[in-house]
Every structure is written in C-alpha cells, then in structure tokens.
Design a protein around this motif. Structure first.
Motif, PDB file in Angstrom:
ATOM      1  N   THR A 162     -15.104   7.271 -44.584  1.00  0.00           N
ATOM      2  CA  THR A 162     -16.024   6.149 -44.456  1.00  0.00           C
ATOM      3  C   THR A 162     -17.129   6.394 -43.436  1.00  0.00           C
ATOM      4  O   THR A 162     -18.218   5.839 -43.550  1.00  0.00           O
ATOM      5  N   ASP A 163     -16.857   7.200 -42.406  1.00  0.00           N
ATOM      6  CA  ASP A 163     -17.843   7.440 -41.351  1.00  0.00           C
ATOM      7  C   ASP A 163     -17.389   8.643 -40.535  1.00  0.00           C
ATOM      8  O   ASP A 163     -16.267   9.134 -40.701  1.00  0.00           O
ATOM      9  N   THR A 164     -18.250   9.103 -39.657  1.00  0.00           N
ATOM     10  CA  THR A 164     -17.950  10.256 -38.801  1.00  0.00           C
ATOM     11  C   THR A 164     -18.047   9.838 -37.347  1.00  0.00           C
ATOM     12  O   THR A 164     -19.059   9.239 -36.944  1.00  0.00           O
ATOM     13  N   TYR A 165     -17.029  10.137 -36.574  1.00  0.00           N
ATOM     14  CA  TYR A 165     -17.016   9.778 -35.156  1.00  0.00           C
ATOM     15  C   TYR A 165     -18.139  10.519 -34.431  1.00  0.00           C
ATOM     16  O   TYR A 165     -18.164  11.746 -34.389  1.00  0.00           O
ATOM     17  N   ALA A 166     -19.080   9.773 -33.881  1.00  0.00           N
ATOM     18  CA  ALA A 166     -20.245  10.375 -33.234  1.00  0.00           C
ATOM     19  C   ALA A 166     -20.654   9.527 -32.044  1.00  0.00           C
ATOM     20  O   ALA A 166     -21.635   8.782 -32.090  1.00  0.00           O
ATOM     21  N   PRO A 167     -19.913   9.591 -30.938  1.00  0.00           N
ATOM     22  CA  PRO A 167     -20.227   8.754 -29.778  1.00  0.00           C
ATOM     23  C   PRO A 167     -21.540   9.151 -29.118  1.00  0.00           C
ATOM     24  O   PRO A 167     -21.941  10.312 -29.147  1.00  0.00           O
ATOM     25  N   VAL A 168     -22.212   8.158 -28.535  1.00  0.00           N
ATOM     26  CA  VAL A 168     -23.443   8.408 -27.797  1.00  0.00           C
ATOM     27  C   VAL A 168     -23.067   8.805 -26.374  1.00  0.00           C
ATOM     28  O   VAL A 168     -23.248   8.053 -25.420  1.00  0.00           O
ATOM     29  N   LEU A 169     -22.487   9.984 -26.246  1.00  0.00           N
ATOM     30  CA  LEU A 169     -22.129  10.547 -24.949  1.00  0.00           C
ATOM     31  C   LEU A 169     -22.599  11.996 -24.917  1.00  0.00           C
ATOM     32  O   LEU A 169     -22.566  12.690 -25.938  1.00  0.00           O
ATOM     33  N   THR A 170     -23.010  12.451 -23.745  1.00  0.00           N
ATOM     34  CA  THR A 170     -23.358  13.854 -23.566  1.00  0.00           C
ATOM     35  C   THR A 170     -22.355  14.502 -22.621  1.00  0.00           C
ATOM     36  O   THR A 170     -21.551  13.813 -21.980  1.00  0.00           O
ATOM     37  N   ASP A 171     -22.421  15.813 -22.523  1.00  0.00           N
ATOM     38  CA  ASP A 171     -21.527  16.527 -21.615  1.00  0.00           C
ATOM     39  C   ASP A 171     -21.762  16.127 -20.156  1.00  0.00           C
ATOM     40  O   ASP A 171     -20.877  16.293 -19.313  1.00  0.00           O
ATOM     41  N   LYS A 172     -22.941  15.596 -19.864  1.00  0.00           N
ATOM     42  CA  LYS A 172     -23.266  15.208 -18.496  1.00  0.00           C
ATOM     43  C   LYS A 172     -22.756  13.811 -18.145  1.00  0.00           C
ATOM     44  O   LYS A 172     -22.706  13.453 -16.970  1.00  0.00           O
ATOM     45  N   ASP A 173     -22.414  13.021 -19.155  1.00  0.00           N
ATOM     46  CA  ASP A 173     -21.928  11.664 -18.905  1.00  0.00           C
ATOM     47  C   ASP A 173     -20.516  11.697 -18.335  1.00  0.00           C
ATOM     48  O   ASP A 173     -19.655  12.446 -18.818  1.00  0.00           O
ATOM     49  N   VAL A 174     -20.268  10.876 -17.327  1.00  0.00           N
ATOM     50  CA  VAL A 174     -18.955  10.797 -16.682  1.00  0.00           C
ATOM     51  C   VAL A 174     -18.563   9.338 -16.549  1.00  0.00           C
ATOM     52  O   VAL A 174     -19.419   8.443 -16.559  1.00  0.00           O
ATOM     53  N   PRO A 175     -17.262   9.040 -16.427  1.00  0.00           N
ATOM     54  CA  PRO A 175     -16.837   7.650 -16.241  1.00  0.00           C
ATOM     55  C   PRO A 175     -17.502   7.020 -15.010  1.00  0.00           C
ATOM     56  O   PRO A 175     -17.592   7.647 -13.954  1.00  0.00           O
ATOM     57  N   ALA A 176     -17.928   5.777 -15.160  1.00  0.00           N
ATOM     58  CA  ALA A 176     -18.675   5.091 -14.092  1.00  0.00           C
ATOM     59  C   ALA A 176     -17.711   4.428 -13.112  1.00  0.00           C
ATOM     60  O   ALA A 176     -17.682   3.203 -12.958  1.00  0.00           O
ATOM     61  N   ILE A 177     -16.933   5.251 -12.429  1.00  0.00           N
ATOM     62  CA  ILE A 177     -15.817   4.740 -11.626  1.00  0.00           C
ATOM     63  C   ILE A 177     -16.266   3.962 -10.395  1.00  0.00           C
ATOM     64  O   ILE A 177     -15.448   3.315  -9.734  1.00  0.00           O
ATOM     65  N   TRP A 178     -17.562   3.982 -10.090  1.00  0.00           N
ATOM     66  CA  TRP A 178     -18.078   3.231  -8.949  1.00  0.00           C
ATOM     67  C   TRP A 178     -18.312   1.748  -9.266  1.00  0.00           C
ATOM     68  O   TRP A 178     -18.488   0.944  -8.358  1.00  0.00           O
ATOM     69  N   LEU A 179     -18.298   1.398 -10.534  1.00  0.00           N
ATOM     70  CA  LEU A 179     -18.590   0.012 -10.904  1.00  0.00           C
ATOM     71  C   LEU A 179     -17.532  -0.936 -10.334  1.00  0.00           C
ATOM     72  O   LEU A 179     -16.350  -0.617 -10.275  1.00  0.00           O
ATOM     73  N   ASN A 180     -17.964  -2.085  -9.918  1.00  0.00           N
ATOM     74  CA  ASN A 180     -17.130  -3.173  -9.369  1.00  0.00           C
ATOM     75  C   ASN A 180     -16.556  -2.875  -7.985  1.00  0.00           C
ATOM     76  O   ASN A 180     -15.796  -3.692  -7.441  1.00  0.00           O
ATOM     77  N   GLU A 181     -16.920  -1.739  -7.413  1.00  0.00           N
ATOM     78  CA  GLU A 181     -16.370  -1.396  -6.098  1.00  0.00           C
ATOM     79  C   GLU A 181     -16.817  -2.387  -5.025  1.00  0.00           C
ATOM     80  O   GLU A 181     -16.008  -2.874  -4.220  1.00  0.00           O
ATOM     81  N   ARG A 182     -18.094  -2.713  -5.003  1.00  0.00           N
ATOM     82  CA  ARG A 182     -18.594  -3.651  -3.995  1.00  0.00           C
ATOM     83  C   ARG A 182     -17.994  -5.034  -4.183  1.00  0.00           C
ATOM     84  O   ARG A 182     -17.704  -5.745  -3.211  1.00  0.00           O
ATOM     85  N   ASN A 183     -17.822  -5.424  -5.436  1.00  0.00           N
ATOM     86  CA  ASN A 183     -17.238  -6.732  -5.712  1.00  0.00           C
ATOM     87  C   ASN A 183     -15.863  -6.851  -5.083  1.00  0.00           C
ATOM     88  O   ASN A 183     -15.534  -7.865  -4.442  1.00  0.00           O
ATOM     89  N   MET A 184     -15.040  -5.818  -5.240  1.00  0.00           N
ATOM     90  CA  MET A 184     -13.682  -5.889  -4.702  1.00  0.00           C
ATOM     91  C   MET A 184     -13.639  -5.680  -3.194  1.00  0.00           C
ATOM     92  O   MET A 184     -12.730  -6.178  -2.515  1.00  0.00           O
ATOM     93  N   GLN A 185     -14.609  -4.977  -2.646  1.00  0.00           N
ATOM     94  CA  GLN A 185     -14.694  -4.879  -1.191  1.00  0.00           C
ATOM     95  C   GLN A 185     -14.917  -6.259  -0.588  1.00  0.00           C
ATOM     96  O   GLN A 185     -14.397  -6.580   0.494  1.00  0.00           O
ATOM     97  N   LEU A 186     -15.664  -7.088  -1.305  1.00  0.00           N
ATOM     98  CA  LEU A 186     -15.921  -8.451  -0.839  1.00  0.00           C
ATOM     99  C   LEU A 186     -14.725  -9.355  -1.052  1.00  0.00           C
ATOM    100  O   LEU A 186     -14.316 -10.093  -0.133  1.00  0.00           O
TER     101      LEU A 186
END
Length: 530
Positions: free
Chosen positions: A472-496
């Motif tokens: 039905t379709d081919t798996y083709a994510p919009v990710l490049t080899d340079k993309d990494v998980p954004a593990i910094w997100l929500n850090e400031r929120n939880m510091q507060l």
C-alpha cells in the motif's frame, strides 16, 4: 518435567483443533484462564503503578522518575534492562526469555504540559497550577504491559513455553519524537510481533490503514540583526518579522491545501525586549497528512514558505526536525486474535460509584452525557470505518511499518472528555482507570499466548505485513542522518515545576491509593460553591 508439560500443551492444541477451530487459532483456554488469574493477582500492584506514574506527571524526554520506577519493577521480576536506548536517556528495553517468537510490548509514558489535575474530582483543580499532568492518560499503558508481561512470564515458566518478551516505553509521544529513532536504531529488527496499547473509554482494536495522519515536527529559526528599535530601526533585520510573515503566509496557503492536512504552530522564541530589534526568533510547526508522500510534500511547502519569509525580511533561516510519525497500519491476523480475547475478557464491571463519577465529570464540564461503556466495540476494519478526513497522529506508526503491529485500546477513561485537557485526567488515578488496565492486561496477555503457542499466527501476521501492508505504501520518514532525538525539550519546564511537584508524589507505603493521599473521596459528585 518440561517434556510432560509440552505434551499436555500439544494435546490441548489438538483438542482445540478437533472442536472445529484451526490449530493455529488460539492458545488453549486453560492457559488463558491461568494467565487471566495471574493478572488478577496483581490487582493491587496495578493500582499502585497507575497511581504512582500519575503522580510523577512527567512530559516528553523528562520521564526520569517514571522510567526509573518501571525499570526497577521489571528488574525485580527477572527482566534484563538496557537503558538509554536509541540515544534517549529515558528510553529502555526490558527483555526475558529464550527461543520462540520475540514479542514487543509497548505503551507511552509521557504527559501533557499545563494540565495538572487532581484525580477523582469531576471539576478542574490542578495539583500544581501550570504544571504538566496526565491529560492523555499515559500513566496507565505501561502498568498494563508490565502486569501482562509478568503474568505471561509466570505461565511460560510453569509450562516450559519458549518465547521472548521485550517491553519498551513510548517516550515523548506527545512530541511524536522517538519511535522513528527506535526503528532507525534497530530496536525491532528481530521482533516477530508487536502489541501496543493506548488508553481510551472503549475496548477495541483494528487493522488496515487506520485513518489517522502521519506528521513531521520542525522548528524554523530565523537570524537577523539587532538595532535600537526607536533610534535606528533601519539598521535592524527582524527575525520576529520573519516568523510573523511565515505564520501569515502559511495561514493564507492553508486555504489551498487538501482537507486531510492538519498544521499548527507555536512561536518558541519571539525576541528579548521591545526596544531591541530581535536578531533571533523561532517558530515550531507540526505538519500532518495521510500518506508518506503527502507528509513530505507538506513539509517541503513549509520549507519554501520559510525561505520566502527570510527573503522578505533580509534574514536567514535554518531548520531542525524535532519529530516524525508515520501513518498507522494495523495487522489483520494479530488484530483478529486480539479481538477474540477482548471479547472473551469483556468490559470491566463498573460500580454505581464509577458511573456516577463519570456522569458528574460530563455534567460539570458540559460534555455529552454517556455512561461508561458496557459492551466492547466492534473490530475496526477498512470496511466499517468511515472515510478519513485526517486528524491526530501517533508515532507507533513507525513501528507498524517495521514489524507486524496492532494497537489495543483499553477502557480506563470517561467517554467524551477532551483530549490533551485536564478533563482527560479526572479518572486516571481512580477505580475506573485501575479496572480498565486490568481488563487490558488480560487481553494483551492472552494474545501473547496466542502468538507463543500458534506458529501459524506469526506466519499469517508476517504474510499480511509483506503481501498486503507493504503493497500500500513505502516507509519513507522525513529524517536525515543528521537528525537526532530532541532530548532537550521540556527540560526548562521541569526545572521550574519538578520542585513543586515532588511533594505530591504518591507514597504507597503510607497511603492505600493516591486519592487517599490527596484527601479525595471517591466518588466526589459535587463542586464546592465559588
């Protein structure tokens, strides 16, 4: 001893076949009865797990306490834990078993920003004003999977069944930010079948193209030049102007996009102070569409508009992919097996108190009045689903395109609540949630036994995956080899907020339930006078 047990199992399978069902249809009923009792034996532990994770209330990539808690339980029960998988600190795998099919069991663990809510109340009252909270009910899914896995492990050990279990958490699902990286890291490369769960007010599963949207999450950052906003504004180049032009241009373009698309944004950086022309500003978009090709096309349209905004303002623009989610596609043989177990388990037995609380929650919040459901939903199929006009996303889709996968929705919430809202947290540390998790754990455990004891089910699931889904379709994510998980997100929120939230963490050694700790009587059916 194992030889005797295997012979008994073979005899049970043969008996099932003689009764008119194919030998690969299901595990023997005595095994399913046994695993259901093992789930029931964990009733208190289920309540504690659900309440404990609710109290941690951690958003995406900040699920530190939740991850520590779950891995501790799994290690105590004999699972081998690998932490920090796919470069994500709060992600893990927990494995047990040898030989036979490998079955992945997962559910999400993150919550939503700004929806802190006291459970067991039918009206809005945050535990900590402005803090995150489980307004999507993700505190319930991994307790379900842990209970199911422990029950299956005991039955496997007793009867000498071969097979491998792998538990994993959905980190930062609300950001749609990790499962594509799990797939890229090879976490599912040797998995034979995958079961995912998500909280709901119904008890259901389905197969085929599920009708939701995939998406790409991307932040555009503009760079200009500072200047005195009043003294010499002509010397400045406003990055904020670029952000505003992109927002306006996208909204004009939206009129000429397909009805199936969904797109929304927030400004993540709008500058420093009014009298300084902002040299840096950023805008964050979710672009959602129905197919891999259409997701990419929508994303490229966003890129073009960002470049145009930069040209219009004399600024430059860069972009960063923060997440991705593939469209969902459920596996038919696995869904049919799971649905038979859902019907066998049935809906929880709701008490008059449960029904009264649900009605109060609906009444106080102007929601449609509907009792907690008494019947399981029908199996969702391409034939009985309404045509999709787009909507939300779930990055379980990426795993669905890697291995045969289904989602089981379990009944731990109240009908007609608002998603990503405090109303969806009302029931999530109450008997409604606890009963729904127990029912879901039984259905999952029974389905795992089906997979372990009926090799034809695994074969059929893989055949459907390759001969139907991948056509039905081919798996083709919009990710490049340079993309990494954004593990910094929500850090400031939880510091507060974490320092303010910690004093409300559930203490099961001192209080029977989280409601007891918070001083909430169940069911609370009235609202204090304002």
């Amino acid at each position: 001893m194992k030889t005797v047990k295997r012979a008994a199992l073979a005899a049970a399978l043969a008996t099932t076949a003689m009764m008119g069902a194919p030998a690969h249809a299901a595990a023997p009923q005595p095994l399913k009865d046994e695993v259901a009792k093992e789930v029931e034996a964990q009733r208190k532990q289920i309540q504690v797990m659900v309440d404990q994770i609710f109290s941690f209330a951690e958003p995406g990539f900040q699920e530190v306490k939740t991850s520590e808690y779950l891995t501790g339980i799994l290690e105590k029960n004999g699972f081998t834990v690998t932490r920090g998988v796919a470069g994500i600190p709060t992600a893990f795998t927990a494995t047990w078993g040898k030989g036979g099919p490998k079955i992945a069991l997962g559910s999400d663990i993150d919550d939503v920003l700004g929806v802190s809510q006291t459970p067991g109340l039918p009206y809005l009252k945050p535990i900590v004003e402005g803090a995150p909270g489980h307004g999507e009910g993700h505190n319930s899914g991994m307790p379900l999977m842990v209970a199911a896995a422990i029950a299956v492990k005991k039955v496997m050990t007793k009867h000498g069944l071969e097979g491998r279990l792998m538990l994993w958490p959905g980190v930062a699902e609300e950001l749609l930010a990790t499962k594509a990286y799990y797939v890229r890291a090879g976490l599912f490369k040797d998995v034979d079948a995958s079961i995912f769960t998500h909280v709901s007010s119904d008890f259901s599963t389905g197969y085929g193209e599920m009708g939701n949207n995939g998406m790409v999450s991307v932040e555009y950052s503009f760079k200009g030049k500072t200047a005195h906003s009043a003294g010499m504004p002509w010397e400045g180049r406003s990055a904020l102007d670029a952000v505003e032009i992109m927002d306006v241009a996208w909204n004009f373009r939206r009129e000429h996009l397909p009805l199936t698309q969904r797109s929304h944004m927030i400004i993540t950086n709008g500058g420093g102070q009014p009298n300084v022309v902002p040299d840096k500003a950023s805008i964050w978009y979710f672009f959602r569409e129905r197919t891999f090709a259409d997701i990419r096309k929508l994303y490229e349209t966003g890129n073009d508009i960002a470049k145009a905004a930069a040209l219009a303002t004399g600024t430059t623009v860069s972009q960063q992919t923060l997440g991705y989610a593939a469209p969902n596609f459920g596996n038919k043989p696995l869904a049919e097996a799971a649905y038979a177990n859902i019907k066998a388990v049935g809906m929880p037995q709701w008490s008059p108190d449960d029904q009264a609380f649900a009605k109060a929650a609906q009444t106080f919040n102007d929601r449609k009045i509907e009792p907690l459901k008494s019947e399981v939903a029908e199996l969702s199929t391409p034939e009985n689903r309404k045509p999709s006009t787009g909507g939300g996303s779930d990055d379980i889709g990426d795993i669905m395109w890697a291995v045969p996968t289904i989602t089981i929705r379990f009944p731990s919430n109240i009908p007609n609540m608002i998603g990503h809202n405090s109303t969806s947290a009302f029931a999530m540390a109450t008997p409604i949630a606890h009963k729904g998790v127990e029912a879901g754990a039984k259905a999952v455990a029974m389905t795992v036994l089906d997979i372990l004891t009926t090799p034809q089910l695994v074969t059929d699931a893989k055949t459907y995956f390759t001969d139907v889904q991948l056509k039905t379709d081919t798996y083709a994510p919009v990710l490049t080899d340079k993309d990494v998980p954004a593990i910094w997100l929500n850090e400031r929120n939880m510091q507060l907020y974490r320092p303010m939230m910690e004093k409300y963490y559930y203490n099961p050694a001192k209080y029977p339930t989280y409601l007891d700790q918070l001083g909430v009587k169940y069911p609370t059916l009235t609202k204090p006078a304002e």
